[in-house]
Scaffold this active site. Sequence first.
Site, mmCIF file in Angstrom:
data_model
loop_
_atom_site.group_PDB
_atom_site.id
_atom_site.type_symbol
_atom_site.label_atom_id
_atom_site.label_comp_id
_atom_site.label_asym_id
_atom_site.label_seq_id
_atom_site.Cartn_x
_atom_site.Cartn_y
_atom_site.Cartn_z
ATOM 1 N N HIS A 166 -4.039 -5.129 0.609
ATOM 2 C CA HIS A 166 -4.268 -5.509 2.149
ATOM 3 C C HIS A 166 -5.371 -6.517 2.409
ATOM 4 C CE1 HIS A 166 -6.865 -2.003 2.324
ATOM 5 N NE2 HIS A 166 -5.785 -1.354 1.714
ATOM 6 N N ARG A 175 -10.284 8.044 -4.453
ATOM 7 C CA ARG A 175 -9.737 6.635 -4.157
ATOM 8 C C ARG A 175 -10.147 5.345 -4.929
ATOM 9 N NH1 ARG A 175 -6.702 8.005 0.506
ATOM 10 N NH2 ARG A 175 -6.388 5.900 0.907
ATOM 11 N N CYS A 197 0.971 -1.297 0.179
ATOM 12 C CA CYS A 197 0.117 -0.152 0.163
ATOM 13 C C CYS A 197 0.903 1.225 -0.036
ATOM 14 C CB CYS A 197 -1.023 -0.108 1.018
ATOM 15 S SG CYS A 197 -2.445 0.877 0.808
#
Lengths: 453, 246
Positions: free
Chosen positions: B194, B128, B94
């Site tokens: 993740h 995002r 990330c």
Amino acid sequence: MSNIALSLAKAAGWISRALGFGGGTTIPGMILLKLRPRALQEMAQELEEIIIISATNGKTTTARMVSHAAHESEISFVANTSGANLSSGIATALLQRNPDERFGIFEIDEAALPDLIPQIRPTVLVLMNLFRDQLDRYGELETTIQKWKEMIESLPETTKLIINADDPALAYLGSLHQNVEFLGLELTDYGSETIPHAADSLHCQKCDSPLNFKQVTIGHLGHWECQNCGFRRPNPSFTGDKINLKGLNGSEFIAASKKDSLEIQIPLAGIHNVYNALTAYATCSTIDISTTKIQKGLSTISAAFGRNEIINFDGIELMIMLAKNPAGANQNLKTLLLEEGNMHLAILLNDRTADGKDVSWIWDVDYEMILDRISSLTISGDRAYDLALRFHYSGFPATSMHVAPSIQELLEHLKSTIKTDGRAIALPTYTSMLDLRAGLNKIGATHSFWEEK
Amino acid sequence: MTEIRICHLYPKEMNIYGDRGNIAVIQKRLEWRGYSSSITPISTGDDFTPTNFDLCYLGGGQDRDQMIVAYDLQKKSAALHSAAKDGMVFLWVCGGIQLAGAGYTDSEGRRIPGVGILDLDTSAGKNRLIGDLVLEAELNGDTCKVVGYENHAGRTFLGPDATPLGSVLKGHGNNGIDRTEGAVQRRAIGTYMHGPILPKNPWLADKLLSWAIEHKTGKMPTLTPLDNSLENLAQQVAITRAGVKR
Ligand SMILES: [Zn+2]
């Protein structure tokens, strides 16, 4: 204001309840706000005193505590007691308000707060804590802090802020407003000097340097000071001291202000509930509710929906402790550690919108602390196998855990494991708590939540 | 007992997506096969000595923390490059993949430097990229599905020296455009995944482990097979819930 909009919205609530769609705690308000976008301002203007409580954890319980004391004090108020804490829930509550209710007591979602504040204009704004929670939905904690900062900078000075000094980021926000009172816990046996591994807000908001902690109570809450610029926890005017946590039986502590000091006993477990009660005390004290009424209101509080709520089924006493983010879940585990003996534990993990779709957070929960206290572990929910892996990699023997993806399987497995007259603890996420209650409801164990007031 | 030495970079600042889970998986899967391991946290201001470790982990953090870390990481850049050249294993997740590249240009045009152990560059996008992520991953000619969750504003594009970790079956991946996800260069892996990534993807975990063991012992090990039934069930549920057909 338009009567047609009002009656349409009210009727929608009635219909939705009658058809069994749900509590009607949000739909009327949603419709009203569609028909009349300024309805919140208009309705809120009719109130004399508006208390708004926001936080990642504890806002529902604290609002209930304040409501309870206000009720003891015979204050007539409107509140969103069912945890419907977005604009639609507040609008619904205001829509269903009696004209004699001059006070408003609202808990508001931390992300929705900045947009709602200019519309509702609170007289008292209570900010309790900010922890990481559902990063897919709320974004980074730092983003929320920035939005709260802008919100506070635009508050009129007449708005009284009540702020938890133990939260470094919030204390900084509090320092930006003139009309502010801080609260905090004194040094306690239940604090520690070490920060849990995935704590938030560990850097100074003023200079980015690491903070030193003398005491940590929950996550990053505690007694802190910047290593570099000396910015430190403000001295609180409302303090909680001599804390005694009696496990699931409740908690007691001494609450004090410049004016008075009193012993508070609450039937709710854990240091997080001491924070909730201290916050309720500070809030009630600010609106001049007498200490005896506060004492009485807090001592007779019952658990909020799914927060340390006990439900009986087939001779089994099931305690439900909502566990929806790492800080909250860790607090529940710490509370369970205060109990004697081993426990039957059920953990439920869903990944629906209200839970957060990213289940990474279970790795930030310190389940390790209770591993040797578990006599049976049942794992359930849409993402049960993710939880099973969490325990597998903590070294918990696979043979001691049982994965029961559906609620029905979960309840059957609890029954066959515990037999009768036993106690089990359930730690569900939000929607898995709704599923669990629906499952219990089906076998006649509980009631629907919108009936509660 | 052979000890595999793991460096956990900035565990205090960079840990927001259950990164501890990745470390736990590495440790346990080593332990179950008779290897011991040590974890050394390295924070801002600490020295990073390249010869001390076999595997180096860096997780995701908030923008503010990532900025603090980025400048500290610059001081460790030479050491990291020498470690990468020496075949040390990297898993950078990330925020980590962004720091591993040339740098990150944020939404206001400010440039945050990276260390350049992966040939890639990142700049902020408008929105995002959030949601389930499913890949067809490839390492050393082996392929396997890999599942996880992504939540990043950065758009990452690879240069010629890096190859993608996999191609996206569901989700956005590096940039939402070219269907690539992650980056691999020597034994350095960067990814936006993740969940955390390793618990549900034992295939990937074992690749990293065997590389780390080879780095330590000089010999590629034959790993004892483990019972992956829980891992596989969790992966299958994630794939199904992401709406990808097996
Ligand atoms: Zn400072």
